[in-house]
Design a protein around this motif. Sequence first.
Motif, mmCIF file in Angstrom:
data_model
loop_
_atom_site.group_PDB
_atom_site.id
_atom_site.type_symbol
_atom_site.label_atom_id
_atom_site.label_comp_id
_atom_site.label_asym_id
_atom_site.label_seq_id
_atom_site.Cartn_x
_atom_site.Cartn_y
_atom_site.Cartn_z
ATOM 1 N N ARG A 164 0.840 -1.195 0.000
ATOM 2 C CA ARG A 164 0.000 0.000 0.000
ATOM 3 C C ARG A 164 0.879 1.250 0.000
ATOM 4 N NH1 ARG A 164 -4.442 1.305 4.766
ATOM 5 N NH2 ARG A 164 -5.639 2.893 3.613
ATOM 6 N N ASP A 165 0.527 2.211 -0.816
ATOM 7 C CA ASP A 165 1.245 3.475 -0.856
ATOM 8 C C ASP A 165 0.725 4.334 0.297
ATOM 9 O OD1 ASP A 165 2.250 6.017 -1.356
ATOM 10 O OD2 ASP A 165 1.977 5.869 -3.525
ATOM 11 N N TYR A 166 1.603 4.636 1.238
ATOM 12 C CA TYR A 166 1.211 5.413 2.403
ATOM 13 C C TYR A 166 1.417 6.914 2.212
ATOM 14 C CZ TYR A 166 0.236 1.196 4.975
ATOM 15 O OH TYR A 166 -0.313 0.006 5.386
ATOM 16 N N GLY A 167 1.677 7.351 0.991
ATOM 17 C CA GLY A 167 1.742 8.778 0.683
ATOM 18 C C GLY A 167 2.660 9.532 1.616
ATOM 19 N N GLN A 168 2.151 10.613 2.183
ATOM 20 C CA GLN A 168 2.953 11.468 3.067
ATOM 21 C C GLN A 168 3.327 10.776 4.374
ATOM 22 O OE1 GLN A 168 1.095 15.369 3.564
ATOM 23 N NE2 GLN A 168 0.088 15.081 1.589
ATOM 24 N N ALA A 169 2.681 9.672 4.693
ATOM 25 C CA ALA A 169 2.963 8.968 5.946
ATOM 26 C C ALA A 169 4.158 8.012 5.836
ATOM 27 C CB ALA A 169 1.727 8.192 6.399
ATOM 28 N N GLU A 170 4.635 7.769 4.632
ATOM 29 C CA GLU A 170 5.753 6.825 4.486
ATOM 30 C C GLU A 170 6.968 7.326 5.263
ATOM 31 O OE1 GLU A 170 6.543 4.681 1.024
ATOM 32 O OE2 GLU A 170 4.414 4.384 0.642
ATOM 33 N N GLY A 171 7.545 6.424 6.035
ATOM 34 C CA GLY A 171 8.701 6.742 6.855
ATOM 35 C C GLY A 171 8.344 7.225 8.253
ATOM 36 N N MET A 172 7.072 7.542 8.466
ATOM 37 C CA MET A 172 6.636 8.007 9.782
ATOM 38 C C MET A 172 6.367 6.813 10.696
ATOM 39 S SD MET A 172 3.911 11.005 8.816
ATOM 40 C CE MET A 172 3.901 11.704 10.466
ATOM 41 N N ARG A 173 6.509 7.046 11.988
ATOM 42 C CA ARG A 173 6.074 6.033 12.949
ATOM 43 C C ARG A 173 4.551 5.929 12.849
ATOM 44 N NH1 ARG A 173 10.224 4.366 16.061
ATOM 45 N NH2 ARG A 173 11.985 5.790 16.204
ATOM 46 N N VAL A 174 4.047 4.713 13.032
ATOM 47 C CA VAL A 174 2.616 4.460 12.884
ATOM 48 C C VAL A 174 1.797 5.396 13.768
ATOM 49 C CG1 VAL A 174 0.798 2.736 13.179
ATOM 50 C CG2 VAL A 174 2.978 2.074 12.131
ATOM 51 N N ALA A 175 2.179 5.542 15.029
ATOM 52 C CA ALA A 175 1.421 6.389 15.960
ATOM 53 C C ALA A 175 1.387 7.835 15.484
ATOM 54 C CB ALA A 175 2.015 6.302 17.361
ATOM 55 N N ASP A 176 2.491 8.341 14.965
ATOM 56 C CA ASP A 176 2.529 9.726 14.482
ATOM 57 C C ASP A 176 1.624 9.906 13.269
ATOM 58 O OD1 ASP A 176 4.355 10.333 16.478
ATOM 59 O OD2 ASP A 176 6.100 10.046 15.162
ATOM 60 N N SER A 177 1.622 8.933 12.367
ATOM 61 C CA SER A 177 0.769 9.043 11.182
ATOM 62 C C SER A 177 -0.704 8.994 11.576
ATOM 63 C CB SER A 177 1.099 7.953 10.161
ATOM 64 O OG SER A 177 0.646 6.699 10.599
ATOM 65 N N LYS A 224 -5.692 5.895 8.669
ATOM 66 C CA LYS A 224 -4.918 5.903 7.429
ATOM 67 C C LYS A 224 -5.735 6.416 6.240
ATOM 68 C CE LYS A 224 -1.713 2.341 8.962
ATOM 69 N NZ LYS A 224 -2.288 1.991 10.250
ATOM 70 N N THR A 225 -6.463 7.493 6.462
ATOM 71 C CA THR A 225 -7.179 8.156 5.377
ATOM 72 C C THR A 225 -6.645 9.576 5.264
ATOM 73 O OG1 THR A 225 -8.951 8.843 6.869
ATOM 74 C CG2 THR A 225 -9.279 6.781 5.668
ATOM 75 N N GLY A 226 -6.479 10.039 4.046
ATOM 76 C CA GLY A 226 -5.902 11.364 3.806
ATOM 77 C C GLY A 226 -4.402 11.260 3.636
ATOM 78 N N GLY A 227 -3.775 12.385 3.405
ATOM 79 C CA GLY A 227 -2.317 12.412 3.273
ATOM 80 C C GLY A 227 -1.794 11.642 2.070
ATOM 81 N N GLY A 228 -2.666 11.426 1.080
ATOM 82 C CA GLY A 228 -2.237 10.690 -0.108
ATOM 83 C C GLY A 228 -2.126 9.190 0.097
ATOM 84 N N ILE A 229 -2.686 8.670 1.183
ATOM 85 C CA ILE A 229 -2.631 7.231 1.475
ATOM 86 C C ILE A 229 -3.595 6.498 0.548
ATOM 87 C CG2 ILE A 229 -3.046 5.455 3.224
ATOM 88 C CD1 ILE A 229 -2.237 7.606 5.332
ATOM 89 N N GLU A 230 -3.095 5.445 -0.097
ATOM 90 C CA GLU A 230 -3.891 4.654 -1.032
ATOM 91 C C GLU A 230 -5.091 4.020 -0.334
ATOM 92 O OE1 GLU A 230 -3.267 0.868 -4.105
ATOM 93 O OE2 GLU A 230 -1.690 1.348 -2.663
ATOM 94 N N PRO A 231 -6.285 4.134 -0.908
ATOM 95 C CA PRO A 231 -7.466 3.505 -0.310
ATOM 96 C C PRO A 231 -7.343 1.977 -0.289
ATOM 97 C CG PRO A 231 -8.094 5.075 -2.033
ATOM 98 C CD PRO A 231 -6.598 4.893 -2.109
ATOM 99 N N LEU A 232 -7.897 1.367 0.752
ATOM 100 C CA LEU A 232 -7.832 -0.094 0.868
ATOM 101 C C LEU A 232 -8.503 -0.790 -0.306
ATOM 102 C CD1 LEU A 232 -8.327 -0.720 4.675
ATOM 103 C CD2 LEU A 232 -6.277 -1.157 3.306
ATOM 104 N N GLU A 233 -9.550 -0.195 -0.871
ATOM 105 C CA GLU A 233 -10.221 -0.801 -2.018
ATOM 106 C C GLU A 233 -9.253 -0.992 -3.179
ATOM 107 O OE1 GLU A 233 -11.314 2.058 -0.476
ATOM 108 O OE2 GLU A 233 -12.905 1.121 0.709
ATOM 109 N N SER A 234 -8.362 -0.028 -3.368
ATOM 110 C CA SER A 234 -7.355 -0.113 -4.423
ATOM 111 C C SER A 234 -6.356 -1.227 -4.130
ATOM 112 C CB SER A 234 -6.632 1.236 -4.555
ATOM 113 O OG SER A 234 -5.537 1.140 -5.425
ATOM 114 N N VAL A 235 -5.955 -1.335 -2.865
ATOM 115 C CA VAL A 235 -5.012 -2.384 -2.456
ATOM 116 C C VAL A 235 -5.620 -3.765 -2.736
ATOM 117 C CG1 VAL A 235 -3.770 -3.403 -0.497
ATOM 118 C CG2 VAL A 235 -3.973 -0.916 -0.693
ATOM 119 N N VAL A 236 -6.868 -3.958 -2.341
ATOM 120 C CA VAL A 236 -7.542 -5.247 -2.544
ATOM 121 C C VAL A 236 -7.707 -5.537 -4.033
ATOM 122 C CG1 VAL A 236 -9.698 -6.520 -2.183
ATOM 123 C CG2 VAL A 236 -8.666 -5.244 -0.295
#
Length: 189
Positions: free
Chosen positions: A83-96, A103-115
């Motif tokens: 999954r493309d985590y957009g602006q959250a890539e490289g961030m700690r999970v809690a911070d994102s 995990k919505t917003g910030g350019g994060i790929e929707p789960l529907e796309s991943v599936v």
Amino acid sequence: MKLGFIRHGQTNWNAEDRLQGSSDIPLNDVGREQARDAVAVLGTSTWDVVVSSPLSRARQTAEIIASGLGIELGQSYGELIERDYGQAEGMRVADSENLWPNKTGGGIEPLESVVARGRSAIERIAADFPGKNVAVVCHGTIIRYTLSALAGHRFDSIHNGSISLVDNDSGSWKVQSINGEEVSSTLTE
């Protein structure tokens, strides 16, 4: 036909609880050991080929598994990228999560796309290797949500180096195990 979905071995970002998504982060020593451990588990069945995501952590895991099992290292499939985590890539999970809850917003790929990508990968692999047993090395989120969609049941996280099995012996894909543990026979598609 059987598919064994293996989550790549650990990376430094996994150990630091960072979102890696489509960032290309290599395995660490623990991850290489997890890949070798997967060989022992996979060796109890017959596999014809190993395929993977093109990201290095998955490809390195696939190389170790193919070599350990003495089978062909097949191609990589772009659909299997994490999954493309957009602006959250490289961030700690809690911070994102503070910035982009669930995990919505910030350019994060929707789960529907991943599936959708996961299902497409299964179709391509089945077409490329009809009747074969294929070990598929990829990533936790794509495994988790694609197999959840197949089973009609949401599974918990997928562990580094773990193996989850699906087959289509009955004419449709059925999830047999997650993280090496048998799935209840009461789950339906």
